[in-house]
Design a protein around this motif. Structure first.
Motif, PDB file in Angstrom:
ATOM      1  N   MET A   1      53.744 -29.419  57.214  1.00  0.00           N
ATOM      2  CA  MET A   1      54.315 -30.160  56.024  1.00  0.00           C
ATOM      3  C   MET A   1      53.048 -30.684  55.299  1.00  0.00           C
ATOM      4  SD  MET A   1      57.735 -31.440  57.293  1.00  0.00           S
ATOM      5  CE  MET A   1      59.010 -30.279  57.456  1.00  0.00           C
ATOM      6  N   GLY A   2      52.750 -30.244  54.326  1.00  0.00           N
ATOM      7  CA  GLY A   2      51.901 -30.687  53.343  1.00  0.00           C
ATOM      8  C   GLY A   2      50.419 -30.304  53.859  1.00  0.00           C
ATOM      9  N   CYS A   3      49.811 -30.445  54.724  1.00  0.00           N
ATOM     10  CA  CYS A   3      48.268 -30.065  54.859  1.00  0.00           C
ATOM     11  C   CYS A   3      48.154 -28.389  55.590  1.00  0.00           C
ATOM     12  CB  CYS A   3      47.634 -31.072  55.675  1.00  0.00           C
ATOM     13  SG  CYS A   3      47.431 -32.813  54.934  1.00  0.00           S
ATOM     14  N   GLY A   4      49.028 -27.851  55.320  1.00  0.00           N
ATOM     15  CA  GLY A   4      48.996 -26.523  56.114  1.00  0.00           C
ATOM     16  C   GLY A   4      47.893 -25.582  55.263  1.00  0.00           C
ATOM     17  N   GLY A   5      47.402 -24.491  55.869  1.00  0.00           N
ATOM     18  CA  GLY A   5      46.659 -23.640  54.908  1.00  0.00           C
ATOM     19  C   GLY A   5      47.010 -22.830  54.115  1.00  0.00           C
ATOM     20  N   GLY A   6      48.273 -23.185  53.360  1.00  0.00           N
ATOM     21  CA  GLY A   6      48.897 -22.352  52.466  1.00  0.00           C
ATOM     22  C   GLY A   6      48.120 -22.241  51.183  1.00  0.00           C
ATOM     23  N   VAL A   7      48.586 -21.038  50.537  1.00  0.00           N
ATOM     24  CA  VAL A   7      47.841 -20.646  49.166  1.00  0.00           C
ATOM     25  C   VAL A   7      48.713 -21.507  48.304  1.00  0.00           C
ATOM     26  CG1 VAL A   7      47.186 -18.892  47.814  1.00  0.00           C
ATOM     27  CG2 VAL A   7      46.992 -18.676  50.194  1.00  0.00           C
ATOM     28  N   GLY A   8      47.930 -22.035  47.190  1.00  0.00           N
ATOM     29  CA  GLY A   8      48.428 -22.726  46.071  1.00  0.00           C
ATOM     30  C   GLY A   8      48.923 -21.742  45.039  1.00  0.00           C
ATOM     31  N   ARG A   9      49.206 -22.209  43.937  1.00  0.00           N
ATOM     32  CA  ARG A   9      49.517 -21.400  42.834  1.00  0.00           C
ATOM     33  C   ARG A   9      48.343 -20.600  42.228  1.00  0.00           C
ATOM     34  NH1 ARG A   9      53.095 -24.757  38.395  1.00  0.00           N
ATOM     35  NH2 ARG A   9      51.571 -26.102  38.844  1.00  0.00           N
ATOM     36  N   PRO A  10      48.319 -19.422  41.804  1.00  0.00           N
ATOM     37  CA  PRO A  10      47.322 -18.880  41.044  1.00  0.00           C
ATOM     38  C   PRO A  10      47.037 -19.685  39.620  1.00  0.00           C
ATOM     39  CG  PRO A  10      48.990 -17.591  40.913  1.00  0.00           C
ATOM     40  CD  PRO A  10      49.685 -18.804  41.856  1.00  0.00           C
ATOM     41  N   PRO A  11      45.940 -19.726  39.191  1.00  0.00           N
ATOM     42  CA  PRO A  11      45.417 -20.500  38.012  1.00  0.00           C
ATOM     43  C   PRO A  11      45.956 -19.732  36.864  1.00  0.00           C
ATOM     44  CG  PRO A  11      43.475 -19.564  38.835  1.00  0.00           C
ATOM     45  CD  PRO A  11      44.670 -19.322  39.789  1.00  0.00           C
ATOM     46  N   SER A  12      46.502 -20.350  35.801  1.00  0.00           N
ATOM     47  CA  SER A  12      47.147 -19.741  34.691  1.00  0.00           C
ATOM     48  C   SER A  12      45.892 -18.922  33.662  1.00  0.00           C
ATOM     49  CB  SER A  12      48.003 -20.481  33.772  1.00  0.00           C
ATOM     50  OG  SER A  12      47.079 -21.470  33.286  1.00  0.00           O
ATOM     51  N   VAL A  13      46.265 -18.173  32.677  1.00  0.00           N
ATOM     52  CA  VAL A  13      45.383 -17.327  31.829  1.00  0.00           C
ATOM     53  C   VAL A  13      44.547 -18.235  30.956  1.00  0.00           C
ATOM     54  CG1 VAL A  13      45.200 -15.741  30.188  1.00  0.00           C
ATOM     55  CG2 VAL A  13      46.832 -15.412  32.058  1.00  0.00           C
ATOM     56  N   GLY A  14      45.368 -19.274  30.666  1.00  0.00           N
ATOM     57  CA  GLY A  14      44.865 -20.290  29.782  1.00  0.00           C
ATOM     58  C   GLY A  14      43.738 -21.226  30.428  1.00  0.00           C
ATOM     59  N   ALA A  15      43.997 -21.859  31.721  1.00  0.00           N
ATOM     60  CA  ALA A  15      42.982 -22.322  32.529  1.00  0.00           C
ATOM     61  C   ALA A  15      41.818 -21.555  32.806  1.00  0.00           C
ATOM     62  CB  ALA A  15      43.573 -22.661  34.006  1.00  0.00           C
ATOM     63  N   LEU A  16      41.868 -20.097  33.001  1.00  0.00           N
ATOM     64  CA  LEU A  16      40.818 -19.344  33.439  1.00  0.00           C
ATOM     65  C   LEU A  16      40.012 -19.020  32.094  1.00  0.00           C
ATOM     66  CD1 LEU A  16      42.378 -16.502  35.583  1.00  0.00           C
ATOM     67  CD2 LEU A  16      40.473 -18.124  36.156  1.00  0.00           C
ATOM     68  N   ALA A  17      40.632 -19.065  30.777  1.00  0.00           N
ATOM     69  CA  ALA A  17      39.939 -18.939  29.505  1.00  0.00           C
ATOM     70  C   ALA A  17      39.061 -20.145  29.152  1.00  0.00           C
ATOM     71  CB  ALA A  17      40.962 -18.711  28.493  1.00  0.00           C
ATOM     72  N   ALA A  18      39.627 -21.454  29.398  1.00  0.00           N
ATOM     73  CA  ALA A  18      39.353 -22.542  29.237  1.00  0.00           C
ATOM     74  C   ALA A  18      37.917 -22.565  30.191  1.00  0.00           C
ATOM     75  CB  ALA A  18      39.941 -23.720  29.690  1.00  0.00           C
ATOM     76  N   ALA A  19      37.796 -22.173  31.439  1.00  0.00           N
ATOM     77  CA  ALA A  19      36.575 -22.336  32.252  1.00  0.00           C
ATOM     78  C   ALA A  19      35.843 -21.526  32.123  1.00  0.00           C
ATOM     79  CB  ALA A  19      37.328 -21.944  33.795  1.00  0.00           C
ATOM     80  N   ALA A  20      35.998 -20.315  31.257  1.00  0.00           N
ATOM     81  CA  ALA A  20      35.070 -19.110  30.842  1.00  0.00           C
ATOM     82  C   ALA A  20      34.381 -19.720  29.625  1.00  0.00           C
ATOM     83  CB  ALA A  20      35.793 -17.934  30.638  1.00  0.00           C
ATOM     84  N   VAL A  21      35.140 -20.370  28.775  1.00  0.00           N
ATOM     85  CA  VAL A  21      34.499 -20.945  27.629  1.00  0.00           C
ATOM     86  C   VAL A  21      33.520 -22.135  27.860  1.00  0.00           C
ATOM     87  CG1 VAL A  21      35.055 -22.215  25.481  1.00  0.00           C
ATOM     88  CG2 VAL A  21      36.258 -20.246  25.943  1.00  0.00           C
ATOM     89  N   ALA A  22      34.098 -22.912  28.860  1.00  0.00           N
ATOM     90  CA  ALA A  22      33.188 -24.019  29.212  1.00  0.00           C
ATOM     91  C   ALA A  22      31.987 -23.641  29.717  1.00  0.00           C
ATOM     92  CB  ALA A  22      33.724 -24.824  30.152  1.00  0.00           C
ATOM     93  N   VAL A  23      31.943 -22.547  30.780  1.00  0.00           N
ATOM     94  CA  VAL A  23      30.786 -22.118  31.471  1.00  0.00           C
ATOM     95  C   VAL A  23      29.844 -21.281  30.445  1.00  0.00           C
ATOM     96  CG1 VAL A  23      30.138 -20.311  33.060  1.00  0.00           C
ATOM     97  CG2 VAL A  23      31.808 -21.637  33.777  1.00  0.00           C
ATOM     98  N   TRP A  24      30.237 -20.530  29.347  1.00  0.00           N
ATOM     99  CA  TRP A  24      29.425 -20.210  28.404  1.00  0.00           C
ATOM    100  C   TRP A  24      28.776 -21.240  27.225  1.00  0.00           C
ATOM    101  CZ3 TRP A  24      29.955 -19.697  23.119  1.00  0.00           C
ATOM    102  CH2 TRP A  24      29.094 -18.768  22.585  1.00  0.00           C
ATOM    103  N   LEU A  25      29.662 -22.283  27.038  1.00  0.00           N
ATOM    104  CA  LEU A  25      29.538 -23.232  25.966  1.00  0.00           C
ATOM    105  C   LEU A  25      28.534 -24.230  26.427  1.00  0.00           C
ATOM    106  CD1 LEU A  25      30.183 -23.570  23.006  1.00  0.00           C
ATOM    107  CD2 LEU A  25      31.812 -25.016  23.768  1.00  0.00           C
ATOM    108  N   VAL A  26      28.178 -24.511  27.565  1.00  0.00           N
ATOM    109  CA  VAL A  26      27.576 -25.429  27.871  1.00  0.00           C
ATOM    110  C   VAL A  26      25.995 -25.249  27.899  1.00  0.00           C
ATOM    111  CG1 VAL A  26      26.610 -27.048  30.067  1.00  0.00           C
ATOM    112  CG2 VAL A  26      29.226 -26.812  29.530  1.00  0.00           C
ATOM    113  N   PRO A  27      25.501 -24.007  28.570  1.00  0.00           N
ATOM    114  CA  PRO A  27      24.215 -23.702  28.221  1.00  0.00           C
ATOM    115  C   PRO A  27      23.885 -23.284  26.889  1.00  0.00           C
ATOM    116  CG  PRO A  27      25.111 -22.087  29.812  1.00  0.00           C
ATOM    117  CD  PRO A  27      26.211 -22.979  29.222  1.00  0.00           C
ATOM    118  N   VAL A  28      24.548 -22.893  26.059  1.00  0.00           N
ATOM    119  CA  VAL A  28      24.578 -22.592  24.594  1.00  0.00           C
ATOM    120  C   VAL A  28      24.301 -23.929  24.103  1.00  0.00           C
ATOM    121  CG1 VAL A  28      25.380 -21.778  22.509  1.00  0.00           C
ATOM    122  CG2 VAL A  28      25.425 -20.432  24.535  1.00  0.00           C
TER     123      VAL A  28
END
Length: 110
Positions: A1-28
């Motif tokens: 219960m609770g601390c098992g090695g189970g897989v969580g929810r996959p990230p949403s498309v919005g979260a992936l897009a925000a992460a991609a923009v942040a990774v691209w935007l910081v160096p620029v």
């Protein structure tokens, strides 16, 4: 219960897009900031220089009124004018002597 090695929810498309923009935007953004820094420093220095010059002009420190004991510009100009006048008077006297010598037919004193 609770601390098992189970897989969580996959990230949403919005979260992936925000992460991609942040990774691209910081160096620029970081690169642009580094490239513009010398220009911004020059602009700040020019603004400060103009403000200091206008404050000095408003205080009248160039007229010898600042109490610093230094020579003011007006006093220096008056000294220069007096010196130039003495030089001009001496030059004119010398020229009159030369012309007077030439008219009398005497030998040139120089």
């Amino acid at each position: 219960m609770g601390c098992g090695g189970g897989v969580g929810r996959p990230p949403s498309v919005g979260a992936l897009a925000a992460a991609a923009v942040a990774v691209w935007l910081v160096p620029v953004v970081l690169t642009l900031a580094v490239l513009w820094m010398p220009l911004l420093c020059c602009v700040v220095a020019a603004v400060r220089f103009n403000r200091a010059r206008s404050r000095r002009r408003l205080r009248g420190c160039c007229d010898g009124k600042d109490g610093s004991g230094g020579l003011g510009r007006r006093w220096t100009e008056a000294v220069d004018a007096g010196y130039r006048k003495r030089l001009l008077d001496q030059y004119l006297e010398d020229q009159i002597k030369v012309v007077g010598v030439a008219e009398e037919g005497e030998e040139d004193p120089y």
